[in-house]
Write a protein that holds these residues in place. Sequence first.
Motif, PDB file in Angstrom:
ATOM      1  N   ASP A   1       0.721  -1.168   0.171  1.00 19.16           N
ATOM      2  CA  ASP A   1      -0.002   0.101  -0.066  1.00 19.16           C
ATOM      3  C   ASP A   1       0.784   1.283   0.076  1.00 19.16           C
ATOM      4  N   GLU A   2       1.881   1.239   0.912  1.00 26.31           N
ATOM      5  CA  GLU A   2       2.916   2.371   1.036  1.00 26.31           C
ATOM      6  C   GLU A   2       3.564   2.561  -0.312  1.00 26.31           C
ATOM      7  N   LEU A   3       3.878   1.322  -1.190  1.00 29.21           N
ATOM      8  CA  LEU A   3       4.662   1.338  -2.219  1.00 29.21           C
ATOM      9  C   LEU A   3       3.783   2.040  -3.235  1.00 29.21           C
ATOM     10  N   ALA A   4       2.601   1.671  -3.315  1.00 25.79           N
ATOM     11  CA  ALA A   4       1.551   2.307  -4.417  1.00 25.79           C
ATOM     12  C   ALA A   4       1.506   3.663  -4.079  1.00 25.79           C
ATOM     13  N   ASP A   5       1.389   4.074  -2.746  1.00 28.34           N
ATOM     14  CA  ASP A   5       1.039   5.526  -2.574  1.00 28.34           C
ATOM     15  C   ASP A   5       2.239   6.405  -3.216  1.00 28.34           C
TER      16      ASP A   5
ATOM     17  N   GLU B   1      10.700   9.041  -4.774  1.00 27.74           N
ATOM     18  CA  GLU B   1      11.678   7.942  -5.381  1.00 27.74           C
ATOM     19  C   GLU B   1      11.715   6.845  -4.441  1.00 27.74           C
ATOM     20  N   LEU B   2      12.014   5.660  -5.069  1.00 28.79           N
ATOM     21  CA  LEU B   2      12.186   4.512  -4.025  1.00 28.79           C
ATOM     22  C   LEU B   2      13.408   4.528  -3.464  1.00 28.79           C
ATOM     23  N   THR B   3      13.305   4.131  -2.363  1.00 30.45           N
ATOM     24  CA  THR B   3      14.676   4.247  -1.334  1.00 30.45           C
ATOM     25  C   THR B   3      15.074   2.825  -1.437  1.00 30.45           C
ATOM     26  N   PRO B   4      16.611   2.417  -1.080  1.00 31.47           N
ATOM     27  CA  PRO B   4      17.130   1.219  -0.970  1.00 31.47           C
ATOM     28  C   PRO B   4      16.346   0.265  -0.162  1.00 31.47           C
ATOM     29  N   ALA B   5      15.681   0.735   1.072  1.00 30.19           N
ATOM     30  CA  ALA B   5      15.007  -0.103   1.767  1.00 30.19           C
ATOM     31  C   ALA B   5      13.573  -0.485   0.928  1.00 30.19           C
TER      32      ALA B   5
ATOM     33  N   LEU C   1      13.625  -1.029  -2.204  1.00 29.41           N
ATOM     34  CA  LEU C   1      13.947  -1.944  -3.373  1.00 29.41           C
ATOM     35  C   LEU C   1      14.129  -3.408  -2.515  1.00 29.41           C
ATOM     36  N   LYS C   2      14.807  -3.512  -1.272  1.00 23.82           N
ATOM     37  CA  LYS C   2      15.142  -4.706  -0.455  1.00 23.82           C
ATOM     38  C   LYS C   2      13.831  -5.298  -0.055  1.00 23.82           C
ATOM     39  N   SER C   3      12.639  -4.578   0.162  1.00 25.54           N
ATOM     40  CA  SER C   3      11.318  -5.120   0.494  1.00 25.54           C
ATOM     41  C   SER C   3      10.771  -5.629  -0.555  1.00 25.54           C
ATOM     42  N   ILE C   4      10.995  -5.087  -1.989  1.00 21.14           N
ATOM     43  CA  ILE C   4      10.211  -5.529  -3.191  1.00 21.14           C
ATOM     44  C   ILE C   4      10.800  -7.112  -3.324  1.00 21.14           C
ATOM     45  N   LEU C   5      12.277  -7.002  -3.341  1.00 22.12           N
ATOM     46  CA  LEU C   5      13.064  -8.562  -3.721  1.00 22.12           C
ATOM     47  C   LEU C   5      12.819  -9.425  -2.495  1.00 22.12           C
ATOM     48  N   GLU C   6      12.318  -8.981  -1.226  1.00 26.18           N
ATOM     49  CA  GLU C   6      11.996  -9.946  -0.329  1.00 26.18           C
ATOM     50  C   GLU C   6      10.753 -10.595  -0.517  1.00 26.18           C
ATOM     51  N   LEU C   7       9.927  -9.971  -1.382  1.00 33.68           N
ATOM     52  CA  LEU C   7       8.453 -10.758  -1.271  1.00 33.68           C
ATOM     53  C   LEU C   7       8.160 -11.899  -1.577  1.00 33.68           C
ATOM     54  N   GLU C   8       7.354 -12.478  -1.143  1.00 40.83           N
ATOM     55  CA  GLU C   8       7.383 -14.004  -1.513  1.00 40.83           C
ATOM     56  C   GLU C   8       5.944 -14.659  -1.802  1.00 40.83           C
ATOM     57  N   ASP C   9       5.029 -14.063  -0.956  1.00 39.48           N
ATOM     58  CA  ASP C   9       3.727 -14.397  -0.899  1.00 39.48           C
ATOM     59  C   ASP C   9       3.300 -14.141  -2.509  1.00 39.48           C
ATOM     60  N   GLU C  10       2.523 -15.330  -3.117  1.00 43.58           N
ATOM     61  CA  GLU C  10       2.017 -14.981  -4.624  1.00 43.58           C
ATOM     62  C   GLU C  10       1.237 -13.929  -4.852  1.00 43.58           C
TER      63      GLU C  10
ATOM     64  N   GLN D   1      25.615 -14.358  -3.916  1.00 43.19           N
ATOM     65  CA  GLN D   1      24.871 -13.185  -4.217  1.00 43.19           C
ATOM     66  C   GLN D   1      23.752 -13.017  -3.206  1.00 43.19           C
ATOM     67  N   THR D   2      23.721 -11.846  -2.602  1.00 48.72           N
ATOM     68  CA  THR D   2      22.571 -11.533  -1.411  1.00 48.72           C
ATOM     69  C   THR D   2      21.541 -10.589  -1.889  1.00 48.72           C
ATOM     70  N   ILE D   3      20.417 -10.353  -1.283  1.00 50.81           N
ATOM     71  CA  ILE D   3      19.523  -9.518  -1.799  1.00 50.81           C
ATOM     72  C   ILE D   3      20.167  -7.914  -1.731  1.00 50.81           C
ATOM     73  N   ASP D   4      21.184  -7.678  -0.701  1.00 54.67           N
ATOM     74  CA  ASP D   4      21.829  -6.473  -0.696  1.00 54.67           C
ATOM     75  C   ASP D   4      22.301  -6.060  -1.956  1.00 54.67           C
ATOM     76  N   HIS D   5      23.182  -7.228  -2.496  1.00 56.54           N
ATOM     77  CA  HIS D   5      23.844  -7.227  -3.750  1.00 56.54           C
ATOM     78  C   HIS D   5      22.871  -6.579  -5.024  1.00 56.54           C
ATOM     79  N   LEU D   6      21.550  -7.377  -5.116  1.00 55.62           N
ATOM     80  CA  LEU D   6      20.885  -6.998  -6.029  1.00 55.62           C
ATOM     81  C   LEU D   6      20.217  -5.519  -5.890  1.00 55.62           C
ATOM     82  N   VAL D   7      20.166  -5.289  -4.615  1.00 57.09           N
ATOM     83  CA  VAL D   7      19.739  -3.794  -4.587  1.00 57.09           C
ATOM     84  C   VAL D   7      20.900  -2.865  -5.191  1.00 57.09           C
ATOM     85  N   GLY D   8      21.943  -3.320  -4.702  1.00 50.54           N
ATOM     86  CA  GLY D   8      23.142  -2.499  -5.286  1.00 50.54           C
ATOM     87  C   GLY D   8      23.169  -2.330  -6.807  1.00 50.54           C
TER      88      GLY D   8
END
Length: 366
Positions: A5-9, A16-20, A22-31, A212-219
């Motif tokens: 919801d926050e992201l949509a807003d 601008e999206l923050t590194p945090a 981006l990290k939350s996006i990459l950590e999403l798992e629920d279908e 490779q970690t999620i932080d690498h991908l954010v980078g």
Amino acid sequence: MAFLDELADKIDGEQELTPADLKSILELEDEAELHRLYALAYAVKRRWVGCRVFLRGIIEVSNICSKDCYYCGIRRSNPHTQRFRMSAEEIMAEARWAFEHDYGSLVLQSGEVSSSEYVAFIEQVLRGIKEMSYGRLGITLSLGEQSEETYRRWFAAGGHRYLLRIEASDPQLYAQLHPADHRYAERLECLKRLRRVGYQTGTGVMIGLPGQTIDHLVGDLLFFRTMDIDMIGMGPYIVHDETPLAARMTVFDPDRQLKLGLKMIAAARLLLKDVNIAATTALQALHPRGRELGLQAGANVIMPNVTDTQYRPSYQLYRNKPAINENSEQSRLALEQSVAAIGETIAYGEWGDPRHFFNRGGGSRA
Ligand code: 5AD
């Protein structure tokens, strides 16, 4: 769902999206959450670049390579790869096929070779393609690290886009994937060189690499932004059994790789908005509808293989590369159907240059 919801807003408010984020996006798992993410990225794609797919017919010119990357099937020291280089006539025949089928652009890709003979060969091929197509085929090059002079010669001969993946934007991770003489600093310099020469410049990474970690991908995503790149070609890492990196990937989970690849596409679209993003073949290697899923997560470019069937089996960068027994006509028909199935259309006959290039003042529209 609170995060989405926050992201949509944020997206609505053009923040601008923050590194945090981006990290939350990459950590999403629920279908269900992932579907919502892809829908958000799709809306941004629709608004900034539209929902038409640009094609680049890819010709895999040669698998002869001076590099020895630990992940790649055509690395110099893989003795099982049967080496080939297409003749200028063979390349021209494929380029003509792509032109006659109204593909707006081509990609010429090969292993990395920098001899003066090869540089001149490519130059001649570029001039030939431009002449044959009355200047109407756009040409992307994906021929590795080269000197500024070489980049200039190929640009003058008609190449106007160049793809050079940074592979991993973190220098330490890069060093784990390559022998010591493959220098990160040089690769970075090449990207700067390409921009200087005037190419629409693309880069990308492999996703889901060992170490490779999620932080690498954010980078990696932030790297794309810092470098102000025009095009992204990135895709999941897929094991090739005859390479050293295979030993470091004891468990290979195709679903995880696919999902991570799609999340990276969505994150890149949300962060960068007006760039071209390819739904790469590696997605298709993991799932029969991989490329369409890529389009639905925010990609807008597809690179159908137009290489002669006889050479396809020798250009195996990774395991199970799709469509190696398919000819170009079969690839084209399959693609047309699958694009129509998701309600998009193919932008036949258009170059499909990245809007970002013009928005950053990179050149006048052809
Ligand atoms: N898995 C996925 N992508 C790979 N590439 C090379 N080897 C592999 C692999 N095993 C990618 C690299 C290169 C591009 C042409 O193919 O990122 O830049």
